[in-house]
Design a protein around this motif. Structure first.
Motif, PDB file in Angstrom:
ATOM      1  N   ALA A  71      54.317  35.117  40.682  1.00 53.19           N
ATOM      2  CA  ALA A  71      55.183  34.808  39.535  1.00 53.19           C
ATOM      3  C   ALA A  71      55.692  36.088  38.878  1.00 53.19           C
ATOM      4  CB  ALA A  71      54.420  33.957  38.525  1.00 53.19           C
ATOM      5  N   ASP A  72      54.813  37.056  38.655  1.00 54.01           N
ATOM      6  CA  ASP A  72      55.218  38.303  37.993  1.00 54.01           C
ATOM      7  C   ASP A  72      54.114  39.348  38.211  1.00 54.01           C
ATOM      8  OD1 ASP A  72      55.816  40.434  36.319  1.00 54.01           O
ATOM      9  OD2 ASP A  72      56.628  39.167  34.732  1.00 54.01           O
ATOM     10  N   LEU A 132      53.817  42.448  37.403  1.00 59.34           N
ATOM     11  CA  LEU A 132      53.471  43.306  36.268  1.00 59.34           C
ATOM     12  C   LEU A 132      52.578  42.555  35.285  1.00 59.34           C
ATOM     13  CD1 LEU A 132      53.626  45.873  34.654  1.00 59.34           C
ATOM     14  CD2 LEU A 132      55.815  45.108  33.701  1.00 59.34           C
ATOM     15  N   THR A 133      52.991  41.335  34.948  1.00 61.32           N
ATOM     16  CA  THR A 133      52.173  40.547  34.027  1.00 61.32           C
ATOM     17  C   THR A 133      50.797  40.300  34.635  1.00 61.32           C
ATOM     18  OG1 THR A 133      54.138  39.456  33.168  1.00 61.32           O
ATOM     19  CG2 THR A 133      52.050  38.369  32.757  1.00 61.32           C
ATOM     20  N   ALA A 134      50.766  40.009  35.922  1.00 63.59           N
ATOM     21  CA  ALA A 134      49.484  39.757  36.584  1.00 63.59           C
ATOM     22  C   ALA A 134      48.596  40.993  36.505  1.00 63.59           C
ATOM     23  CB  ALA A 134      49.722  39.360  38.040  1.00 63.59           C
ATOM     24  N   SER A 135      49.180  42.152  36.707  1.00 58.24           N
ATOM     25  CA  SER A 135      48.420  43.386  36.650  1.00 58.24           C
ATOM     26  C   SER A 135      47.881  43.633  35.243  1.00 58.24           C
ATOM     27  CB  SER A 135      49.308  44.550  37.099  1.00 58.24           C
ATOM     28  OG  SER A 135      48.607  45.758  37.055  1.00 58.24           O
ATOM     29  N   VAL A 136      48.744  43.412  34.259  1.00 62.06           N
ATOM     30  CA  VAL A 136      48.312  43.612  32.873  1.00 62.06           C
ATOM     31  C   VAL A 136      47.219  42.597  32.506  1.00 62.06           C
ATOM     32  CG1 VAL A 136      49.101  43.372  30.482  1.00 62.06           C
ATOM     33  CG2 VAL A 136      50.434  44.718  32.096  1.00 62.06           C
ATOM     34  N   ALA A 137      47.244  41.436  33.163  1.00 59.33           N
ATOM     35  CA  ALA A 137      46.204  40.431  32.905  1.00 59.33           C
ATOM     36  C   ALA A 137      44.911  40.755  33.649  1.00 59.33           C
ATOM     37  CB  ALA A 137      46.714  39.044  33.311  1.00 59.33           C
ATOM     38  N   GLY A 138      44.883  41.880  34.335  1.00 63.73           N
ATOM     39  CA  GLY A 138      43.631  42.324  34.942  1.00 63.73           C
ATOM     40  C   GLY A 138      43.531  42.110  36.437  1.00 63.73           C
ATOM     41  N   ILE A 139      44.570  41.568  37.044  1.00 62.38           N
ATOM     42  CA  ILE A 139      44.502  41.308  38.482  1.00 62.38           C
ATOM     43  C   ILE A 139      44.835  42.580  39.245  1.00 62.38           C
ATOM     44  CG2 ILE A 139      45.515  39.988  40.396  1.00 62.38           C
ATOM     45  CD1 ILE A 139      46.139  37.776  38.373  1.00 62.38           C
ATOM     46  N   ASN A 140      44.014  42.894  40.239  1.00 66.12           N
ATOM     47  CA  ASN A 140      44.316  44.007  41.132  1.00 66.12           C
ATOM     48  C   ASN A 140      45.351  43.503  42.133  1.00 66.12           C
ATOM     49  OD1 ASN A 140      44.414  45.978  43.099  1.00 66.12           O
ATOM     50  ND2 ASN A 140      42.229  46.445  42.953  1.00 66.12           N
ATOM     51  N   LEU A 158      52.985  28.905  36.332  1.00 58.03           N
ATOM     52  CA  LEU A 158      51.630  28.511  35.941  1.00 58.03           C
ATOM     53  C   LEU A 158      51.679  27.843  34.573  1.00 58.03           C
ATOM     54  CD1 LEU A 158      51.123  30.603  38.218  1.00 58.03           C
ATOM     55  CD2 LEU A 158      49.137  31.374  36.935  1.00 58.03           C
ATOM     56  N   THR A 178      41.670  38.506  27.710  1.00 59.57           N
ATOM     57  CA  THR A 178      41.041  39.589  28.482  1.00 59.57           C
ATOM     58  C   THR A 178      39.955  40.310  27.675  1.00 59.57           C
ATOM     59  OG1 THR A 178      42.661  41.250  27.794  1.00 59.57           O
ATOM     60  CG2 THR A 178      43.176  39.993  29.794  1.00 59.57           C
ATOM     61  N   ALA A 198      49.782  33.922  40.356  1.00 57.27           N
ATOM     62  CA  ALA A 198      50.164  34.756  39.210  1.00 57.27           C
ATOM     63  C   ALA A 198      50.895  35.999  39.690  1.00 57.27           C
ATOM     64  CB  ALA A 198      48.918  35.133  38.406  1.00 57.27           C
ATOM     65  N   HIS A 233      39.934  37.822  34.891  1.00 55.36           N
ATOM     66  CA  HIS A 233      40.057  39.204  35.350  1.00 55.36           C
ATOM     67  C   HIS A 233      39.849  40.234  34.245  1.00 55.36           C
ATOM     68  CE1 HIS A 233      41.315  38.261  39.429  1.00 55.36           C
ATOM     69  NE2 HIS A 233      41.962  37.242  38.905  1.00 55.36           N
ATOM     70  N   LEU A 248      53.740  33.957  33.078  1.00 52.38           N
ATOM     71  CA  LEU A 248      53.592  33.627  34.496  1.00 52.38           C
ATOM     72  C   LEU A 248      54.200  32.235  34.631  1.00 52.38           C
ATOM     73  CD1 LEU A 248      49.951  34.970  34.803  1.00 52.38           C
ATOM     74  CD2 LEU A 248      52.022  36.051  35.713  1.00 52.38           C
ATOM     75  N   CYS A 274      43.138  47.195  31.531  1.00 48.11           N
ATOM     76  CA  CYS A 274      42.774  45.878  30.985  1.00 48.11           C
ATOM     77  C   CYS A 274      41.270  45.681  31.029  1.00 48.11           C
ATOM     78  CB  CYS A 274      43.491  44.789  31.792  1.00 48.11           C
ATOM     79  SG  CYS A 274      42.816  43.141  31.577  1.00 48.11           S
ATOM     80  N   ARG A 275      40.667  46.008  32.158  1.00 47.89           N
ATOM     81  CA  ARG A 275      39.223  45.780  32.321  1.00 47.89           C
ATOM     82  C   ARG A 275      38.392  46.750  31.487  1.00 47.89           C
ATOM     83  NH1 ARG A 275      39.172  44.690  38.880  1.00 47.89           N
ATOM     84  NH2 ARG A 275      40.597  42.926  38.821  1.00 47.89           N
ATOM     85  N   PRO A 307      47.356  49.310  35.357  1.00 49.58           N
ATOM     86  CA  PRO A 307      47.226  48.360  34.243  1.00 49.58           C
ATOM     87  C   PRO A 307      45.983  47.461  34.340  1.00 49.58           C
ATOM     88  CG  PRO A 307      49.506  48.442  34.968  1.00 49.58           C
ATOM     89  CD  PRO A 307      48.723  49.280  35.941  1.00 49.58           C
ATOM     90  N   HIS A 308      45.634  47.024  35.567  1.00 48.23           N
ATOM     91  CA  HIS A 308      44.490  46.112  35.646  1.00 48.23           C
ATOM     92  C   HIS A 308      43.189  46.834  35.301  1.00 48.23           C
ATOM     93  CE1 HIS A 308      44.356  47.795  39.788  1.00 48.23           C
ATOM     94  NE2 HIS A 308      43.082  47.541  39.731  1.00 48.23           N
TER      95      HIS A 308
END
Lengths: 342, 250
Positions: A209-210, A212-220, B111, B167, A206, B123, B108, B94-95, B90-91
């Motif tokens: 792939a992107d 920013l999107t990954a970060s917004v989806a909660g990934i550190n 995926l 999320t 993820a 996440h 993504l 989100c959390r 942002p993460h």
């Protein structure tokens, strides 16, 4: 997101082993296949000296396969192309050497210390991950050469032996080193299997792939990239330590040669980054060709090898893994028809 | 915030002294010498839907970016359930329970749709508000195994929404979800947002399509050159001479 003009972009979706649907547990057959991926090739390579009596060449091959898998981890799953990957290899080699020379350790402990040194170097270089694309590739190359120049500095001769090289013949043990190299290849492949099939690997894909999107989806994002970076550094450090142990007498330019990075990257790309076995098969094929052309027609070596790589990248950008994937897709379609007829 | 007349997006009146789920206090964002946001404040109760409108360049998306942690505010504060989230990545936002969609969908790509949602579900924060299957909720369950890059723009927008829902947000920032959609898709997305609001999710909806907005939100903030120009019901906004001047000129 870095998107270097090389093959393999997006190849994280190509696989030797398909990713199970999120949230589902892989079946026993899939686990058996992964175990075979991890074990069979290292075992075969470990046994090969019994039929092909050139253990040093085979050890170099195994070391390159480990490096190709290390490139696979960092490039295939995060998109960072590490032209300076040789820096971890050299740091591992010199960490191992310093442990033998100054701490008077045996080979095994020295290799582990070499891995600690390469990991420490990766920690120091973590800020490089703030860069992307060509900037990261060049910065990592510059960092590796900076480490090389420090180690080769004559002023540090009393510690690193400077440009005059090191001698590890006191602990020379090629058989044990070869066993360790085979085990390391199994470990490297296991790491890639884990990334292909784990939630963490999905997070890395993820991020690739992107971000920013990954970060917004909660990934550190920084943490995920950092873990992959450190894992690839550990693999290269161990490979460098084992290589140093067997090479025994070498100079800084031997273990910091940019060619080492280039070969590892080319092997990984040719096999198909993001796949489990692509870099292994890519490495075996290209390294064999390298040795064959280098011995049989050394005058044409650079030309033939370069041409081969250009042609492969032009016509096989997804690497061997893309061919395997296409073949499997065709087989499944054909199998489906047979099944319906039955 | 003036009381909203129509049903959509109108949260139940908060008890006296209740903490808003989202508070933006005097947020300013400067890019060099350019001030994109200049002292913007707003407040949102659980389940309330607030529209954010204004001409191009008025700072709507910048405000979304600041609230979601994509950009750091130059000055001002953002509070979620009374907790400071100003400047968080942002993460982390989100959390804590706030998520967003993008004006131009950002799937993504390699995926599958299912993996897009799985990553966000893993996440994000445990969903206390949304006991729904995100892909099913947005009507993409048939495309679960398809790579996100192979979806249409409208489907990718809904996938953005599904990922955000996965999320478990208490506040959802929706950036021009309706732009470029067909009337049927627009109707569907409107229903989705009303459904989320009914589930207690507070919404900030950036939109140019006022008809769409009217069906989703009860009140709006109108931005002009980074400053709040009008706060009130959408019906009052479209009749306000200052708002008309901003959109149509004198």
């Amino acid at each position: 997101m870095p998107s270097p003009a090389v093959a393999g972009t997006g190849a994280a979706t190509t696989a030797g082993a398909a990713t199970p649907a999120p949230g589902t547990r892989p079946g026993a057959r899939r686990w058996a296949a992964w175990a075979a991926y991890v074990v069979v090739i290292p075992v075969l390579l470990y046994l090969t000296p019994h039929v092909y009596n050139n253990q040093l060449l085979l050890l170099n091959l195994v070391v390159y396969l480990v490096l190709a898998q290390g490139v696979n981890v960092i490039y295939g799953f995060t998109g960072y192309l590490p032209f300076g990957y040789v820096g971890f290899f050299g740091a591992g080699a010199y960490g191992t050497s310093m442990a033998v020379i100054h701490l008077h350790t045996g080979g095994t402990v020295a290799v582990l210390i070499g891995a600690v040194v390469s990991t420490a170097m990766a920690v120091v270089l973590l800020p490089l991950l703030r860069l992307t694309g060509a900037y990261f590739a060049l910065a990592s190359l510059a960092a590796s050469q900076a480490v090389y120049l420090v180690i080769a500095n004559p002023s540090l001769t009393s510690f690193t032996k400077g440009p005059y090289g090191v001698d590890l013949s006191r602990v020379f043990n090629p058989n044990l080193a070869y066993l360790y190299a085979a085990i390391l290849l199994a470990v490297a492949t296991a790491v890639v299997v884990y990334l292909r099939n784990s939630a963490f690997g999905l997070s890395l894909r993820a991020v690739r792939a992107d971000p920013l999107t990954a970060s917004v989806a909660g990934i550190n994002v920084a943490r995920a990239r950092g873990i992959a970076w450190l894992a690839s550094a550990v693999l290269a450090g161990l490979a460098g330590g084992i290589s140093a142990w067997v090479t025994s007498v070498f100079y800084p330019e031997t273990v910091f040669a940019i060619n080492i990075s280039v070969f590892a990257i080319v092997f990984a790309l040719f096999g198909g980054v993001g796949s489990v076995l692509g870099p292994v098969f890519g490495g075996i094929i290209l390294y064999s060709l390298y040795e064959y052309i280098g011995v049989s027609s050394p005058q044409y070596f650079q030309f033939a090898y370069g041409l081969l790589i250009v042609i492969l990248m032009l016509f096989l950008p997804g690497g061997l893994a893309s061919v395997a994937r296409a073949a499997r897709s065709l087989w499944e379609r054909t199998g489906g028809r047979v099944h319906r007829r039955a | 915030m003036p009381e909203a007349a129509p049903a959509p997006g109108a949260a139940a009146p908060p008890p006296a002294g209740a903490t808003p789920v989202l508070e933006v206090r005097e947020v300013t964002k400067e890019f060099g010498a350019f001030t994109a946001l200049d002292g913007v404040s707003l407040s949102l109760q659980p389940g309330q839907a607030l529209g954010l409108v204004g001409p191009n360049g008025s700072g709507k998306t910048t405000l979304i970016n600041v609230m979601s942690g994509v950009h750091a505010a130059t000055r001002g504060r953002v509070l979620l359930r009374g907790e400071e989230i100003t400047g968080l990545a942002p993460h982390r936002v989100c959390r804590r329970g706030m998520n967003r969609t993008f004006q131009i969908p950002r799937p993504l790509g390699p995926l599958t749709a299912e993996e897009n949602v799985a990553v966000a579900r893993r996440h994000g924060r445990p969903s206390r508000h949304l006991d729904v299957d995100p892909l099913g909720f947005v009507g993409l369950e048939k495309f679960a195994s398809r790579p996100a890059s192979g979806l249409t723009t409208g489907q990718q927008k809904r996938l953005d929404l599904a990922r955000a829902i996965a999320t478990g947000p208490e506040v959802l920032l929706v950036d021009e979800l309706g732009a470029g959609l067909s009337p049927a898709e627009l109707e569907h997305v409107g229903e989705l947002l009303r459904g989320l609001s009914a589930m207690g999710v507070a919404l900030v909806v950036v939109e140019h399509l006022l008809g769409f907005l009217e069906a989703v939100v009860a009140s709006v903030v109108v931005l002009d050159a980074g400053r709040p120009l009008f706060v009130g019901s959408l019906r009052d906004a479209v009749a306000d001479p200052r708002v008309i001047e901003v959109f149509l000129g004198k």
